[in-house]
Design a protein around this motif. Structure first.
Motif, PDB file in Angstrom:
ATOM      1  N   GLN A 114       0.829  -1.200   0.000  1.00  0.00           N
ATOM      2  CA  GLN A 114       0.000   0.000   0.000  1.00  0.00           C
ATOM      3  C   GLN A 114       0.866   1.253   0.000  1.00  0.00           C
ATOM      4  OE1 GLN A 114      -1.949  -1.278   3.750  1.00  0.00           O
ATOM      5  NE2 GLN A 114      -3.880  -0.778   2.703  1.00  0.00           N
ATOM      6  N   VAL A 115       0.357   2.312  -0.627  1.00  0.00           N
ATOM      7  CA  VAL A 115       0.907   3.647  -0.507  1.00  0.00           C
ATOM      8  C   VAL A 115      -0.160   4.498   0.170  1.00  0.00           C
ATOM      9  CG1 VAL A 115       1.762   5.681  -1.722  1.00  0.00           C
ATOM     10  CG2 VAL A 115       2.374   3.399  -2.538  1.00  0.00           C
ATOM     11  N   GLU A 156      -4.510   7.493   4.548  1.00  0.00           N
ATOM     12  CA  GLU A 156      -5.521   7.147   3.550  1.00  0.00           C
ATOM     13  C   GLU A 156      -4.853   6.422   2.393  1.00  0.00           C
ATOM     14  OE1 GLU A 156      -8.664   9.267   0.430  1.00  0.00           O
ATOM     15  OE2 GLU A 156      -7.588  10.475   1.921  1.00  0.00           O
ATOM     16  N   GLU A 157      -5.419   5.253   2.042  1.00  0.00           N
ATOM     17  CA  GLU A 157      -4.826   4.466   0.964  1.00  0.00           C
ATOM     18  C   GLU A 157      -5.041   5.158  -0.375  1.00  0.00           C
ATOM     19  OE1 GLU A 157      -6.278   0.557  -1.157  1.00  0.00           O
ATOM     20  OE2 GLU A 157      -5.250  -0.016   0.707  1.00  0.00           O
ATOM     21  N   ILE A 158      -3.941   5.397  -1.083  1.00  0.00           N
ATOM     22  CA  ILE A 158      -3.998   6.013  -2.408  1.00  0.00           C
ATOM     23  C   ILE A 158      -4.005   4.941  -3.488  1.00  0.00           C
ATOM     24  CG2 ILE A 158      -2.917   7.639  -3.991  1.00  0.00           C
ATOM     25  CD1 ILE A 158      -4.025   8.885  -1.433  1.00  0.00           C
ATOM     26  N   VAL A 159      -3.134   3.955  -3.331  1.00  0.00           N
ATOM     27  CA  VAL A 159      -3.056   2.862  -4.299  1.00  0.00           C
ATOM     28  C   VAL A 159      -2.521   1.639  -3.574  1.00  0.00           C
ATOM     29  CG1 VAL A 159      -0.705   3.465  -5.036  1.00  0.00           C
ATOM     30  CG2 VAL A 159      -2.198   2.203  -6.602  1.00  0.00           C
ATOM     31  N   SER A 160      -2.919   0.455  -4.053  1.00  0.00           N
ATOM     32  CA  SER A 160      -2.451  -0.790  -3.440  1.00  0.00           C
ATOM     33  C   SER A 160      -2.450  -1.902  -4.471  1.00  0.00           C
ATOM     34  CB  SER A 160      -3.339  -1.188  -2.253  1.00  0.00           C
ATOM     35  OG  SER A 160      -4.642  -1.531  -2.698  1.00  0.00           O
ATOM     36  N   THR A 161      -1.738  -2.970  -4.150  1.00  0.00           N
ATOM     37  CA  THR A 161      -1.698  -4.146  -5.010  1.00  0.00           C
ATOM     38  C   THR A 161      -1.387  -5.361  -4.157  1.00  0.00           C
ATOM     39  OG1 THR A 161      -0.716  -5.105  -7.016  1.00  0.00           O
ATOM     40  CG2 THR A 161       0.766  -3.930  -5.539  1.00  0.00           C
ATOM     41  N   VAL A 184       3.919  -5.522  -6.982  1.00  0.00           N
ATOM     42  CA  VAL A 184       4.519  -4.352  -7.614  1.00  0.00           C
ATOM     43  C   VAL A 184       3.439  -3.328  -7.926  1.00  0.00           C
ATOM     44  CG1 VAL A 184       4.374  -5.366  -9.935  1.00  0.00           C
ATOM     45  CG2 VAL A 184       5.991  -3.514  -9.494  1.00  0.00           C
ATOM     46  N   ILE A 185       3.725  -2.077  -7.611  1.00  0.00           N
ATOM     47  CA  ILE A 185       2.922  -0.938  -8.064  1.00  0.00           C
ATOM     48  C   ILE A 185       3.676  -0.354  -9.254  1.00  0.00           C
ATOM     49  CG2 ILE A 185       2.038   1.342  -7.472  1.00  0.00           C
ATOM     50  CD1 ILE A 185       1.851   0.397  -4.567  1.00  0.00           C
ATOM     51  N   PRO A 186       3.193  -0.572 -10.464  1.00  0.00           N
ATOM     52  CA  PRO A 186       3.977  -0.223 -11.662  1.00  0.00           C
ATOM     53  C   PRO A 186       4.372   1.245 -11.737  1.00  0.00           C
ATOM     54  CG  PRO A 186       2.101  -1.618 -12.229  1.00  0.00           C
ATOM     55  CD  PRO A 186       1.911  -1.206 -10.805  1.00  0.00           C
ATOM     56  N   ALA A 187       3.463   2.135 -11.364  1.00  0.00           N
ATOM     57  CA  ALA A 187       3.781   3.568 -11.476  1.00  0.00           C
ATOM     58  C   ALA A 187       2.930   4.343 -10.487  1.00  0.00           C
ATOM     59  CB  ALA A 187       3.532   4.067 -12.894  1.00  0.00           C
TER      60      ALA A 187
END
Length: 559
Positions: A526-527, A532-537, A544-547
């Motif tokens: 997570q980022v 607050e979660e902005i993006v996760s995978t 991997v979070i590609p970008a």
């Protein structure tokens, strides 16, 4: 061997001699034949070739397929129970713009050599040849129609051109327009010419008032686009009036008006006192009445421009003839522009044109190549990462070419941070909407247990037509700054493996990857921004979070 099967074990030397003899299929004739062949190749895996053919007549292609299934001079005809694999050739319709393969049109299997005739209907065709043979194979094609046979790089450039049926339809429409222009001042001939134009630009089987109106609107818009292409964006008012007289289209808002009409009807100068003033109801009613009077005057003048024998008609014909003289300088290109613009309208009537079937094989493509350095074993690294902007909503098929055994391509919508879906670990063809921040294309690779030598990696973007997505900067960059952190996981109640605060001094895009020593562990990366979660995978042993665009602390406090 005089057996029924005609399949025989032969030596490699005789096998090669047979290939030379395959060049003669019949007695000499005055016709010109087109020959294509795939030279002898040794392989025990599937090999792929592509065939492109385009014709206004039905096509016949003689296909000879030879397979070398074992070495040696001694052999016998193989029966059903033989443990030696046959050579197999499969031919299927193919398009780079769809995931599924097309219809199977031919399947051949042999221990030696077989030949058969492949019949294709009128139009453009792309066929995929899939070959498998224990030792080697040879394919020979013979046709009276020119064709292109080979790998992707050999065939794909031919698909950027318009099909013969498309050009034929386009030139027929433009010739009908020219016939109308040449007979614009002849009352009986003009009526017949207009009817001929309607029959030409309307596809067969067009029914329904709504779809007919939509089609005529698409034709008028395409014709005006052609006029602007020839004369430039600032089209003189006389050409706008001539266009309306030609099409009787009063709804086209982009067409410049002939100011002479309004000046003749209304000579009252514009009063500056009307600026920034709210009109009364009586003034609004009067303005509507003036507009109705002006429109009536303009419509009557346009109709006079369409009526032979009037002064307006003579002026319109003179303008249209000047336009036609410019069209004739590059007739075929203008015809293609006209019909291509009609196709871009996405009007349902376009699908009824016979040449619409050729659109599946019409492509445009561009390549981006980067190099990567020598890599040690068991290393994850970024091969490619660039932002592309999409000028308009379009179909895009991203495809990568690499010798890296484990390499995967990701495409991220930078507006929504959503990743484009994959089919069989490949980015699926789909429509990419135009957005503000573009799309990030990122490729990751794993070296595995072996040392990896330096090499080249290529991204190919395939679309239906130009323009294709373009880079956010002038050139591709393949040098990346990497920060690696290794640590131990200490079990805890929250099951948090690690948590790091990232302070960003300058806004930039980064790729975030996590890998565990235990390959069967499910990981969520997570980022967070202010918790607050902005993006996760998520992933298994690897995520991997590609970008992700990290903004500087001055603009946004990211952690």
């Amino acid at each position: 061997n005089n057996s029924v099967s005609r399949e025989t074990w032969i030596s490699f030397e005789d096998f090669c001699i047979c290939f030379q003899n395959l060049h003669v299929f019949h007695k000499p004739h005055t016709y010109a034949y087109n020959y294509q062949k795939a030279d002898f190749k040794s392989t025990d895996d599937q090999v792929f070739y592509y065939l492109f053919v385009d014709s206004l007549k039905p096509v016949e292609i003689l296909i000879s397929f030879s397979a070398l299934v074992r070495w040696g001079d001694i052999g016998a005809t193989q029966g059903e129970g033989s443990d030696i694999s046959k050579g197999v050739l499969m031919v299927e319709h193919f398009s780079w713009k769809r995931v599924a393969l097309g219809q199977l049109v031919l399947k051949m299997h042999t221990y030696a050599t077989k030949a058969t005739m492949l019949n294709l209907p009128v139009g453009r065709h792309v066929l995929l040849f899939t070959v498998s043979s224990p030792i080697g194979h040879h394919i020979h094609l013979c046709s009276m129609v020119p064709c292109v046979f080979g790998d992707e790089d050999t065939v794909m450039p031919s698909l950027e051109k318009e099909s013969y049926r498309f050009i034929e339809q386009a030139t027929a429409i433009l010739k009908a327009i020219g016939n109308v222009i040449n007979n614009f001042s002849s009352k009986p001939e003009l009526s017949r010419a207009l009817k001929g134009l309607e029959l030409t630009h309307c596809p067969p089987g067009l029914q329904g008032t709504e779809i007919v109106e939509e089609h005529f609107k698409a034709f008028s818009s395409a014709f005006w686009y052609l006029i602007k292409h020839i004369l430039g964006n600032k089209v003189p008012p006389s050409y706008g009036f001539a266009f309306r007289s030609f099409t009787l289209d009063f709804k086209a808002t982009e067409v410049s008006e002939d100011d002479s009409v309004s000046s003749e009807a209304f000579s009252t100068p514009f009063l500056s006192t009307w600026q920034n003033r709210i009109p009364t109801s009586e003034e609004e009613a009067a303005a509507l009445k003036f507009q109705a009077i002006w429109r009536g005057t303009y419509v009557r003048k346009v109709i006079n421009g369409r009526t032979p024998g009037t002064k307006e008609n003579a002026n319109v014909k003179e303008t249209l003839q000047k336009l036609w003289a410019l069209i004739e300088l590059n007739f075929e290109q203008c015809a293609v522009i006209l019909l291509r613009e009609m196709f871009k309208s996405n009007c349902k009537s376009i699908e009824k044109f016979p040449c619409y079937e050729d659109e599946l094989s019409k492509i445009s493509f561009t390549d981006y190549v980067v190099t990567y350095a020598d890599q040690p074993p068991n290393i994850w690294f970024v091969v490619f990462r660039e932002i592309f902007y999409v000028p308009e909503d379009m179909l895009i098929v991203p495809k990568m070419y690499t010798s890296i055994p484990s390499c995967r391509l990701h495409v991220i919508d930078n507006d929504t941070l959503e990743e484009m879906p994959h089919v069989f670990f490949k980015v699926a063809p789909r429509i990419y909407p135009k957005n503000k921040k573009g799309y990030t294309f990122m490729a990751e690779a794993h070296t595995g247990d072996l040392y990896m030598a330096a090499g080249r990696w290529r991204l190919r973007l395939i679309g239906s037509h130009s323009p294709l997505p373009f880079l956010s900067r002038e050139a591709v960059n393949n040098f990346y700054s990497t920060k690696e952190i290794k640590d131990y996981y200490i079990p805890n109640d929250k099951h948090v493996m690690f948590r790091y605060s990232v302070k960003v001094t300058a806004s930039h895009i980064a790729t975030v990857q996590v890998q565990t020593s235990k390959s069967n562990v499910f990981v969520k990366l997570q980022v967070l921004d202010n918790e607050e979660e902005i993006v996760s995978t998520t992933g298994k042993g690897h995520a991997v979070i590609p970008a992700f665009n990290f903004l500087s602390n001055e603009r946004l406090s990211s952690s």
